[in-house]
Design a protein around this motif. Structure first.
Motif, mmCIF file in Angstrom:
data_model
loop_
_atom_site.group_PDB
_atom_site.id
_atom_site.type_symbol
_atom_site.label_atom_id
_atom_site.label_comp_id
_atom_site.label_asym_id
_atom_site.label_seq_id
_atom_site.Cartn_x
_atom_site.Cartn_y
_atom_site.Cartn_z
ATOM 1 N N GLN A 130 34.426 39.844 28.137
ATOM 2 C CA GLN A 130 34.957 38.385 28.646
ATOM 3 C C GLN A 130 36.062 38.786 29.710
ATOM 4 O O GLN A 130 37.003 38.945 29.446
ATOM 5 C CB GLN A 130 35.255 37.677 27.708
ATOM 6 N N LEU A 131 35.817 38.868 30.996
ATOM 7 C CA LEU A 131 36.594 39.153 31.997
ATOM 8 C C LEU A 131 36.598 38.097 32.882
ATOM 9 O O LEU A 131 35.838 36.778 32.852
ATOM 10 C CB LEU A 131 36.354 40.423 32.670
ATOM 11 N N VAL A 132 37.270 38.149 34.314
ATOM 12 C CA VAL A 132 37.107 36.925 35.393
ATOM 13 C C VAL A 132 36.862 37.886 36.577
ATOM 14 O O VAL A 132 37.121 39.179 36.629
ATOM 15 C CB VAL A 132 38.426 36.444 35.497
ATOM 16 N N ASP A 133 36.283 37.187 37.668
ATOM 17 C CA ASP A 133 35.643 37.910 38.809
ATOM 18 C C ASP A 133 36.942 37.418 39.907
ATOM 19 O O ASP A 133 37.837 36.799 39.373
ATOM 20 C CB ASP A 133 34.422 37.373 39.265
ATOM 21 N N GLN A 134 36.544 37.971 41.050
ATOM 22 C CA GLN A 134 37.573 37.937 42.125
ATOM 23 C C GLN A 134 37.865 36.460 42.576
ATOM 24 O O GLN A 134 38.979 36.087 43.331
ATOM 25 C CB GLN A 134 37.178 38.425 43.237
ATOM 26 N N ARG A 187 14.634 45.286 48.941
ATOM 27 C CA ARG A 187 15.158 45.606 47.736
ATOM 28 C C ARG A 187 16.398 45.025 47.420
ATOM 29 O O ARG A 187 17.167 44.676 48.141
ATOM 30 C CB ARG A 187 15.138 47.032 47.718
ATOM 31 N N ASP A 188 16.733 44.781 46.120
ATOM 32 C CA ASP A 188 17.923 44.102 45.621
ATOM 33 C C ASP A 188 18.835 45.159 44.974
ATOM 34 O O ASP A 188 18.244 46.167 44.255
ATOM 35 C CB ASP A 188 17.542 43.115 44.570
ATOM 36 N N LEU A 189 20.263 45.025 45.027
ATOM 37 C CA LEU A 189 21.004 45.716 44.309
ATOM 38 C C LEU A 189 22.348 45.250 44.026
ATOM 39 O O LEU A 189 22.948 44.570 44.709
ATOM 40 C CB LEU A 189 21.374 47.307 45.088
ATOM 41 N N ASN A 190 22.776 44.835 42.947
ATOM 42 C CA ASN A 190 23.885 44.199 42.320
ATOM 43 C C ASN A 190 25.145 45.276 42.298
ATOM 44 O O ASN A 190 24.897 46.397 41.429
ATOM 45 C CB ASN A 190 23.658 43.596 40.998
ATOM 46 N N ILE A 191 26.176 45.045 42.823
ATOM 47 C CA ILE A 191 27.244 45.974 42.769
ATOM 48 C C ILE A 191 28.396 45.327 42.035
ATOM 49 O O ILE A 191 28.833 43.978 42.201
ATOM 50 C CB ILE A 191 27.896 46.364 44.243
ATOM 51 N N VAL A 192 28.791 45.882 40.768
ATOM 52 C CA VAL A 192 29.922 45.364 40.107
ATOM 53 C C VAL A 192 31.063 46.375 39.963
ATOM 54 O O VAL A 192 30.849 47.436 39.701
ATOM 55 C CB VAL A 192 29.414 45.071 38.757
ATOM 56 N N PHE A 193 32.574 45.938 40.236
ATOM 57 C CA PHE A 193 33.576 46.877 40.471
ATOM 58 C C PHE A 193 34.326 46.316 39.406
ATOM 59 O O PHE A 193 34.720 45.085 39.468
ATOM 60 C CB PHE A 193 34.039 46.869 41.724
ATOM 61 N N PRO A 241 42.640 38.626 40.374
ATOM 62 C CA PRO A 241 41.766 38.189 41.246
ATOM 63 C C PRO A 241 42.026 38.191 42.842
ATOM 64 O O PRO A 241 40.786 38.362 43.702
ATOM 65 C CB PRO A 241 41.444 36.610 40.718
ATOM 66 N N GLU A 242 43.045 37.636 43.141
ATOM 67 C CA GLU A 242 43.334 37.515 44.717
ATOM 68 C C GLU A 242 43.321 38.831 45.293
ATOM 69 O O GLU A 242 42.738 39.012 46.444
ATOM 70 C CB GLU A 242 44.838 36.777 44.817
ATOM 71 N N ILE A 243 44.090 39.936 44.748
ATOM 72 C CA ILE A 243 43.874 41.200 45.213
ATOM 73 C C ILE A 243 42.436 41.633 45.214
ATOM 74 O O ILE A 243 41.933 42.386 46.397
ATOM 75 C CB ILE A 243 44.793 42.301 44.460
ATOM 76 N N LEU A 244 41.734 41.595 44.333
ATOM 77 C CA LEU A 244 40.492 42.063 44.345
ATOM 78 C C LEU A 244 39.506 41.301 45.304
ATOM 79 O O LEU A 244 38.377 41.862 46.045
ATOM 80 C CB LEU A 244 39.751 41.921 42.859
ATOM 81 N N ARG A 245 39.880 39.909 45.524
ATOM 82 C CA ARG A 245 38.919 39.191 46.476
ATOM 83 C C ARG A 245 39.030 39.654 47.969
ATOM 84 O O ARG A 245 38.161 40.085 48.656
ATOM 85 C CB ARG A 245 39.388 37.641 46.421
ATOM 86 N N THR A 246 40.269 40.154 48.245
ATOM 87 C CA THR A 246 40.656 40.942 49.645
ATOM 88 C C THR A 246 39.992 42.165 49.613
ATOM 89 O O THR A 246 39.393 42.647 50.577
ATOM 90 C CB THR A 246 42.186 40.807 49.552
ATOM 91 N N ASP A 255 29.837 40.933 50.973
ATOM 92 C CA ASP A 255 29.813 39.454 50.157
ATOM 93 C C ASP A 255 29.008 39.357 48.898
ATOM 94 O O ASP A 255 29.087 38.263 48.115
ATOM 95 C CB ASP A 255 29.264 38.180 51.021
ATOM 96 N N ASP A 256 28.493 40.612 48.549
ATOM 97 C CA ASP A 256 27.622 40.550 47.674
ATOM 98 C C ASP A 256 28.115 41.481 46.514
ATOM 99 O O ASP A 256 27.529 42.648 46.146
ATOM 100 C CB ASP A 256 26.102 40.771 47.758
ATOM 101 N N VAL A 257 29.541 41.872 46.214
ATOM 102 C CA VAL A 257 30.037 42.562 45.409
ATOM 103 C C VAL A 257 30.811 41.742 44.346
ATOM 104 O O VAL A 257 31.732 40.805 44.661
ATOM 105 C CB VAL A 257 31.079 43.533 45.830
ATOM 106 N N THR A 258 30.638 41.981 43.057
ATOM 107 C CA THR A 258 31.328 41.397 42.069
ATOM 108 C C THR A 258 32.532 42.153 41.555
ATOM 109 O O THR A 258 32.302 43.209 41.186
ATOM 110 C CB THR A 258 30.400 40.906 40.776
#
Length: 206
Positions: free
Chosen positions: A56-60, A107-113, A123-128, A135-138
């Motif tokens: 259980q984490l949070v995204d950007q 083709r599709d690719l999900n990128i999760v960092f 989250p703010e730092i990661l969003r920047t 626009d499609d990186v979590t």
């Protein structure tokens, strides 16, 4: 009129034809069996258990995220931190490029960092940080205990290393490749040949 008795030559030819038909039928049966077993093994492999554990984490954007983010799409999962001087920005830049190329091919690719440095990577730092790439990186963060538990469940090495008055982070530099079920299908090493890396990603989504 009575039929002529078959000659020994005719009898041998007929027996040979029967033997050949039997051999062909046996080979076909064997091929079908091998194919069926192969399909079963592939199916068993593709339905293997998901890699890692629940988290259980949070995204950007500050939204809660669980391991469900690694399901439903082929995923490139990478661990790093925003203060990383070379490995992390290079890897994420390359992944974003692969993602764009794959999308152009349908083709599709999900990128999760996932950060290994939650103390600094809010989250703010990661969003920047990831917003400049795609626009499609979590990007995921959380409190120290949550992040540490997630990293350990995925077998990720991480270590805080003092650097003068500051610090840096040692961490696993490989990208984990997960299929749509979350099962581990391979890795991409840092500095791997781009053609090889792209091929792995194409196969991941096949």
């Amino acid at each position: 009129m009575a039929r002529p008795e078959p000659t020994p030559r005719r009898s041998r030819a007929r027996a040979l034809r029967y033997a050949l038909w039997f051999l062909v039928a046996a080979v076909l049966a064997l091929m079908i069996l091998v194919f069926a077993l192969g399909r079963k093994e592939v199916g068993d492999a593709m339905s293997g258990p998901a890699y890692g554990g629940p988290f259980q984490l949070v995204d950007q954007r500050g939204a809660p995220v669980t391991e469900a983010v690694l399901r439903g799409r082929p995923t490139a999962l990478f661990f790093g931190f925003t203060h990383c001087p070379d490995v992390c920005p290079t890897t994420l830049y390359e992944l974003a490029g692969y993602q764009k190329a794959l999308k152009a091919d349908g083709r599709d690719l999900n990128i999760v960092f996932v950060t290994v440095d939650p103390a600094r990577d809010t989250p703010e730092i990661l969003r920047t940080y990831v917003g400049a790439l795609s626009d499609d990186v979590t990007a995921l963060t959380g409190d120290d205990a949550q992040v540490e538990a997630m990293l350990k469940s995925y077998g990720i090495y991480f270590k805080k290393v003092p650097q003068g008055a500051d610090y840096t982070m040692d961490h696993t530099a490989s990208v984990l490749l997960l299929d749509r079920t979350g099962a581990l299908r391979g890795t991409i090493a840092f500095g791997e040949d781009p053609a090889t890396a792209k091929l792995k990603l194409e196969r991941l989504g096949a």
